[in-house]
Design a protein around this motif. Structure first.
Motif, mmCIF file in Angstrom:
data_model
loop_
_atom_site.group_PDB
_atom_site.id
_atom_site.type_symbol
_atom_site.label_atom_id
_atom_site.label_comp_id
_atom_site.label_asym_id
_atom_site.label_seq_id
_atom_site.Cartn_x
_atom_site.Cartn_y
_atom_site.Cartn_z
ATOM 1 N N PRO A 138 0.828 -1.208 0.000
ATOM 2 C CA PRO A 138 0.000 0.000 0.000
ATOM 3 C C PRO A 138 0.864 1.260 0.000
ATOM 4 C CG PRO A 138 -0.772 -1.568 1.662
ATOM 5 C CD PRO A 138 0.562 -2.064 1.180
ATOM 6 N N ILE A 139 0.480 2.241 -0.812
ATOM 7 C CA ILE A 139 1.210 3.508 -0.875
ATOM 8 C C ILE A 139 1.288 4.165 0.497
ATOM 9 C CG2 ILE A 139 1.118 5.876 -1.786
ATOM 10 C CD1 ILE A 139 2.123 3.856 -3.797
ATOM 11 N N LYS A 140 0.239 3.992 1.300
ATOM 12 C CA LYS A 140 0.212 4.613 2.629
ATOM 13 C C LYS A 140 1.330 4.082 3.523
ATOM 14 C CE LYS A 140 -3.244 1.403 4.549
ATOM 15 N NZ LYS A 140 -2.343 0.732 5.484
ATOM 16 N N ASP A 141 1.895 2.917 3.169
ATOM 17 C CA ASP A 141 2.958 2.328 3.981
ATOM 18 C C ASP A 141 4.360 2.705 3.496
ATOM 19 O OD1 ASP A 141 1.006 1.113 5.475
ATOM 20 O OD2 ASP A 141 1.162 -0.832 4.477
ATOM 21 N N PHE B 77 11.217 2.346 1.139
ATOM 22 C CA PHE B 77 11.408 2.350 2.587
ATOM 23 C C PHE B 77 10.039 2.530 3.251
ATOM 24 C CE2 PHE B 77 15.503 3.172 0.849
ATOM 25 C CZ PHE B 77 16.418 2.656 1.770
ATOM 26 N N LEU B 78 9.697 1.598 4.134
ATOM 27 C CA LEU B 78 8.332 1.492 4.653
ATOM 28 C C LEU B 78 8.190 2.026 6.072
ATOM 29 C CD1 LEU B 78 7.606 -2.125 3.358
ATOM 30 C CD2 LEU B 78 7.367 0.057 2.131
ATOM 31 N N THR B 79 6.957 2.304 6.451
ATOM 32 C CA THR B 79 6.664 2.851 7.779
ATOM 33 C C THR B 79 7.035 1.879 8.895
ATOM 34 O OG1 THR B 79 4.383 2.056 7.548
ATOM 35 C CG2 THR B 79 4.804 4.360 6.977
ATOM 36 N N ASN B 80 7.044 0.584 8.607
ATOM 37 C CA ASN B 80 7.372 -0.406 9.641
ATOM 38 C C ASN B 80 8.877 -0.654 9.749
ATOM 39 O OD1 ASN B 80 7.973 -1.914 7.374
ATOM 40 N ND2 ASN B 80 6.427 -3.497 7.733
ATOM 41 N N GLY B 81 9.669 0.154 9.012
ATOM 42 C CA GLY B 81 11.123 -0.009 9.045
ATOM 43 C C GLY B 81 11.648 -0.977 8.004
ATOM 44 N N GLY B 82 10.745 -1.630 7.291
ATOM 45 C CA GLY B 82 11.154 -2.594 6.269
ATOM 46 C C GLY B 82 11.568 -1.925 4.969
#
Length: 232
Positions: free
Chosen positions: A141-144, A158-163
């Motif tokens: 998801p783009i939001k992530d 680079f994702l919001t969960n650090g992944g």
């Protein structure tokens, strides 16, 4: 350009092929027509492409089964379909354009111009970025997604969960698709502007974007003033 047409109606496929040759002329390197979903998937896996022109109804098979794979690849995808009600979903997947049937040469030329001129999509409709993970397609998801970094011909999400996920599309191609959500702040970075906390100047006239999570992303000198104005 290397182009694949995925269309089950021979008459329409020949028309697309003729118009494509008229529009692209000498810039067209190869043009292949395939009329089944399974053959198209195999061809995409084994050939280098710049563009796929895809119908969504292939002898009863769902073109979205191919689309989720296609949008994870390095090339752009343009839908040519009579299923106008599926246009919004197609854009959410990350297609560059949706050409409704019946179409004329002018409309198809408009779609090609988006590819040739690297024209940006003017809507906020892209909701996912498809990535290949262990031979499967994963919709992110783009939001992530916080920001995107160029990595040669590829990009890193680079994702919001650090992944972090690797995407086969170049930074330039993703910039075309995500222009209303992300800003090109540096030759190597696209950043989601809603995640920017502050634009700061460090010693040595180095410009940085500080994200809400504390990360610092470099800002190009030539982009600083424009970015500062947009952010404020």
């Amino acid at each position: 350009m290397n182009i694949l047409i995925v269309e089950d109606e021979t008459r329409i496929a020949k028309r697309i092929e003729r118009i494509t040759r008229d529009i692209l002329g000498n810039s067209l390197q190869s043009l292949t027509h395939i009329n089944t979903l399974s053959e198209a998937l195999t061809f995409i896996e084994n050939n280098s492409l710049d563009l796929v022109l895809l119908d969504l109804n292939l002898n009863g098979d769902d073109g979205f089964d191919l689309l989720s794979t296609a949008v994870a690849e390095s090339f752009h995808t343009i839908i040519i379909s009579a299923n106008k009600d599926q246009a919004l979903v197609a854009f959410e997947y990350g297609v560059l354009d949706f050409v409704p049937k019946p179409f004329n040469q002018e409309r198809l030329e408009q779609a090609f111009n988006r590819v040739l001129a690297k024209e940006k999509i003017e809507t906020n409709s892209v909701k996912y970025l498809a990535v290949k993970r262990r031979h499967q397609i994963q919709l992110i998801p783009i939001k992530d997604v916080l920001y995107i970094k160029g990595a040669g011909a590829y990009t890193e999400l680079f994702l919001t969960n650090g992944g972090k996920e690797l995407h086969d599309k170049s930074l330039e191609k993703l910039e075309q698709l995500l222009s209303n959500t992300f800003e090109r702040i540096h030759k190597s970075y696209l950043v989601k502007m809603s995640e920017v906390k502050e634009i700061i100047v460090k010693s040595g006239s180095k410009y940085m974007a500080e994200l809400k999570n504390g990360e610092l992303i470099p800002v190009g000198r030539t982009r600083y003033k424009e970015l500062k104005a947009k952010w404020v």
